[in-house]
Write a protein that holds these residues in place. Structure first.
Motif, PDB file in Angstrom:
ATOM      1  N   UNK A 187       0.817  -1.212   0.000  1.00  0.00           N
ATOM      2  CA  UNK A 187       0.000   0.000   0.000  1.00  0.00           C
ATOM      3  C   UNK A 187       0.852   1.263   0.000  1.00  0.00           C
ATOM      4  N   UNK A 188       2.061   1.171   0.561  1.00  0.00           N
ATOM      5  CA  UNK A 188       2.890   2.367   0.703  1.00  0.00           C
ATOM      6  C   UNK A 188       4.273   2.250   0.085  1.00  0.00           C
ATOM      7  N   UNK A 189       5.041   1.281   0.597  1.00  0.00           N
ATOM      8  CA  UNK A 189       6.458   1.209   0.242  1.00  0.00           C
ATOM      9  C   UNK A 189       6.893  -0.185  -0.177  1.00  0.00           C
ATOM     10  N   UNK A 190       7.900  -0.200  -1.018  1.00  0.00           N
ATOM     11  CA  UNK A 190       8.490  -1.451  -1.470  1.00  0.00           C
ATOM     12  C   UNK A 190      10.014  -1.326  -1.365  1.00  0.00           C
ATOM     13  N   UNK A 191      10.633  -2.226  -0.612  1.00  0.00           N
ATOM     14  CA  UNK A 191      12.089  -2.204  -0.437  1.00  0.00           C
ATOM     15  C   UNK A 191      12.647  -3.515  -0.967  1.00  0.00           C
ATOM     16  N   UNK A 192      13.555  -3.425  -1.914  1.00  0.00           N
ATOM     17  CA  UNK A 192      14.121  -4.637  -2.499  1.00  0.00           C
ATOM     18  C   UNK A 192      15.601  -4.456  -2.802  1.00  0.00           C
ATOM     19  N   UNK A 193      16.295  -5.584  -2.900  1.00  0.00           N
ATOM     20  CA  UNK A 193      17.710  -5.552  -3.254  1.00  0.00           C
ATOM     21  C   UNK A 193      17.957  -6.495  -4.422  1.00  0.00           C
ATOM     22  N   UNK A 194      19.030  -6.251  -5.150  1.00  0.00           N
ATOM     23  CA  UNK A 194      19.377  -7.082  -6.292  1.00  0.00           C
ATOM     24  C   UNK A 194      20.868  -6.945  -6.569  1.00  0.00           C
ATOM     25  N   UNK A 195      21.426  -7.918  -7.266  1.00  0.00           N
ATOM     26  CA  UNK A 195      22.836  -7.860  -7.662  1.00  0.00           C
ATOM     27  C   UNK A 195      22.907  -7.087  -8.970  1.00  0.00           C
ATOM     28  N   UNK A 196      23.536  -5.911  -8.975  1.00  0.00           N
ATOM     29  CA  UNK A 196      23.548  -5.073 -10.177  1.00  0.00           C
ATOM     30  C   UNK A 196      24.443  -5.633 -11.277  1.00  0.00           C
ATOM     31  N   UNK A 197      23.996  -5.495 -12.498  1.00  0.00           N
ATOM     32  CA  UNK A 197      24.768  -5.973 -13.653  1.00  0.00           C
ATOM     33  C   UNK A 197      25.653  -4.837 -14.162  1.00  0.00           C
ATOM     34  N   UNK A 198      26.930  -4.910 -13.848  1.00  0.00           N
ATOM     35  CA  UNK A 198      27.931  -3.969 -14.358  1.00  0.00           C
ATOM     36  C   UNK A 198      29.027  -4.802 -15.008  1.00  0.00           C
TER      37      UNK A 198
END
Length: 260
Positions: A187-198
């Protein structure tokens, strides 16, 4: 004559090394072809219900039965968890609900529980979920509810949804669906993490694939940052805060997004 013999020996060794590398590469390629017959979700579920559970349960604990790489991953993961807790540990959340999707052994759900009215935590692995529930009982945490569920099967409505270090198990095209699903729950917030592709992290991943460990693991996927931003936007969210955790063997991009 001696020099000739030495050269012949060196040539034989070189041929042997090349042949070994070719065989190893062929075996890994064939194994990869076989693994594609199993979808990522099934692979993740099977892995974290068996040998993966034993390995990661030790990493996500105080166990001394970890090597230097696993210890580094433990440190990096905890740094990410601490950042999320720092973002959420205020009194304004005392009457709110939080859904921790892909909760693992409860690394985030348990320490964040005192700041929320109710925590709903789930994981695709039954073994992980049971461990998280047992840890909650040992800590006398009573406002948490655990369930075995994959991300796509989640339902309900929560003030805040978190998904930490889960995206690495799914390819980028599937990541769009996952972000959309998580967004529909929040309803308000979404917090997520991921391994960035560099280029750098992509190179590290490729080098790691050349020297696979003895134990089987799931496939690991890196995601272009712009793709994750696009997925959040399509889900109706905009990023308001971000961070990055990077150790020797752990790297994770962290986004906090709010509904537009």
């Amino acid at each position: 004559k001696m020099k000739g013999n030495i050269l012949l020996c060196l040539l034989a060794i070189l041929i042997s090394l090349v042949s070994s590398f070719h065989i190893s590469k062929t075996v890994r390629f064939n194994n990869r072809l076989l693994s594609t017959t199993v979808d990522d979700k099934t692979e993740v579920r099977n892995y974290f219900n068996t040998e993966g559970f034993s390995r990661w349960n030790k990493i996500y604990s105080d166990s001394d039965e970890v090597n230097s790489v696993q210890l580094d991953i433990r440190t990096g993961h905890q740094q990410t968890i601490d950042k999320v807790i720092n973002w959420l540990n205020n009194n304004s959340n005392s009457k709110k609900t939080l859904c921790d999707a892909g909760c693992g052994v409860g690394s985030l759900a348990l320490p964040i529980a005192p700041y929320f009215n109710k925590i709903y935590a789930s994981d695709i692995s039954e073994s992980m979920t049971i461990e998280a529930e047992n840890r909650a009982k040992s800590l006398n945490i009573k406002n948490t509810q655990f369930a075995v569920s994959d991300l796509e099967a989640l339902s309900g409505s929560y003030d805040i949804v978190t998904c930490i270090d889960v995206m690495i198990h799914y390819p980028t095209d599937k990541m769009y669906d996952i972000v959309s699903k998580l967004g529909s729950l929040s309803k308000e917030r979404l917090i997520l993490s991921f391994a960035p592709k560099t280029w750098y992290y992509d190179l590290l991943k490729k080098i790691g694939e050349l020297f696979p460990g003895k134990s089987k693991t799931t496939r690991a996927y890196l995601h272009p940052e712009e793709k994750v931003i696009e997925a959040l936007k399509l889900a109706g969210f905009k990023i308001v805060r971000e961070d990055m955790t990077a150790t020797k063997f752990y790297f994770s991009r962290l986004f906090e997004a709010v509904r537009e």
